[in-house]
Write an enzyme that holds these catalytic residues in place. Structure first.
Site, PDB file in Angstrom:
ATOM      1  N   CYS A 136      64.260 -42.366  40.068  1.00 35.71           N
ATOM      2  CA  CYS A 136      64.482 -43.558  40.879  1.00 35.71           C
ATOM      3  C   CYS A 136      65.962 -43.886  41.021  1.00 35.71           C
ATOM      4  O   CYS A 136      66.410 -44.336  42.074  1.00 35.71           O
ATOM      5  CB  CYS A 136      63.707 -44.736  40.306  1.00 35.71           C
ATOM      6  SG  CYS A 136      61.920 -44.503  40.449  1.00 35.71           S
ATOM      7  N   GLU A 148      59.756 -48.419  42.657  1.00 37.23           N
ATOM      8  CA  GLU A 148      61.030 -48.394  43.373  1.00 37.23           C
ATOM      9  C   GLU A 148      60.947 -47.523  44.615  1.00 37.23           C
ATOM     10  O   GLU A 148      61.460 -47.888  45.683  1.00 37.23           O
ATOM     11  CB  GLU A 148      62.140 -47.843  42.461  1.00 37.23           C
ATOM     12  CG  GLU A 148      62.360 -48.629  41.198  1.00 37.23           C
ATOM     13  CD  GLU A 148      61.592 -48.108  39.990  1.00 37.23           C
ATOM     14  OE1 GLU A 148      62.127 -48.181  38.870  1.00 37.23           O
ATOM     15  OE2 GLU A 148      60.452 -47.624  40.158  1.00 37.23           O
ATOM     16  N   CYS A 181      63.879 -45.042  36.125  1.00 40.72           N
ATOM     17  CA  CYS A 181      63.991 -43.697  35.539  1.00 40.72           C
ATOM     18  C   CYS A 181      65.043 -42.903  36.322  1.00 40.72           C
ATOM     19  O   CYS A 181      65.568 -43.360  37.336  1.00 40.72           O
ATOM     20  CB  CYS A 181      62.639 -42.984  35.598  1.00 40.72           C
ATOM     21  SG  CYS A 181      62.139 -42.522  37.263  1.00 40.72           S
ATOM     22  N   HIS A 226      56.493 -44.225  42.286  1.00 39.76           N
ATOM     23  CA  HIS A 226      56.959 -45.314  41.428  1.00 39.76           C
ATOM     24  C   HIS A 226      57.200 -46.547  42.292  1.00 39.76           C
ATOM     25  O   HIS A 226      57.406 -46.441  43.509  1.00 39.76           O
ATOM     26  CB  HIS A 226      58.252 -44.928  40.719  1.00 39.76           C
ATOM     27  CG  HIS A 226      58.079 -43.872  39.679  1.00 39.76           C
ATOM     28  ND1 HIS A 226      59.022 -43.627  38.712  1.00 39.76           N
ATOM     29  CD2 HIS A 226      57.065 -42.999  39.433  1.00 39.76           C
ATOM     30  CE1 HIS A 226      58.608 -42.661  37.918  1.00 39.76           C
ATOM     31  NE2 HIS A 226      57.423 -42.248  38.350  1.00 39.76           N
TER      32      HIS A 226
END
Length: 190
Positions: free
Chosen positions: A125, A94, A122, A92
């Protein structure tokens, strides 16, 4: 009993370990851990950089989410969603940005850092943000299906050993337009 020091191949005494750990400054009694006093123009400037990262993801067919890590007023990490191309479900924006920031600073703890991300993080993360000890999370658009800061989970209500300040809605319309446009296009594909 000591702690293994892999760089020296020896065992360090516990007192040496204590000297390596930086003490946490005391939190003022009146301080709200969820508030951030940084002026809006600074948030806009760094969120625009996160939006540029999201556009990179869009151009390669990934979900357009971008992130930028700022520490001391400087960008120390940046990333965009890369899960499809790297065949890595953890890639992701992040995660990519925080990994880059940790390498750039030489420390997996990013105390004092601010993460700017175009979409609400999410739960995976958020766990990473907590472990990295990020100070502030600034996000653009909410993620009603899996956002773990305010949407499906309200991070302010969870009892944790670390808290980060949250600023939401920064350049929300631009961030939302990227995500909605991507999924509208994907749904129209045969």
């Amino acid at each position: 009993m000591g702690i293994l020091d892999s760089s020296l191949g020896a065992v360090a005494a516990p007192s040496a370990w204590n000297r390596m750990v930086r003490p946490r400054p005391p939190r003022a009694a009146s301080a709200k851990p969820w508030a951030d006093s940084r002026p809006q123009p600074a948030h806009d400037r760094f969120m625009r950089q996160a939006i540029e990262e999201a556009k990179t993801a869009l151009h390669i067919g990934e979900v357009p989410v971008g992130a930028v890590v700022v520490q001391g007023g400087l960008v120390v990490g940046r990333g965009f969603n890369q899960s499809i191309h790297t065949v890595d479900p953890s890639a992701h924006a992040e995660v990519v940005a925080l990994r880059m920031a940790a390498k750039a600073t030489g420390n997996y703890r990013l105390s004092g850092a601010t993460l700017y991300v175009t979409l609400e993080p999410c739960i995976m993360c958020v766990g990473l943000l907590l472990n990295a000890r990020v100070a502030t999370v600034v996000y653009g658009a909410p993620e009603p299906k899996c956002g773990a800061v305010h949407s499906i989970l309200n991070i302010e209500d969870v009892r944790l050993n670390h808290r980060f300040a949250v600023v939401n809605g920064v350049l929300d319309a631009e961030c939302r337009k990227l995500i909605q446009g991507f999924f509208k296009f994907r749904r129209a594909e045969p």
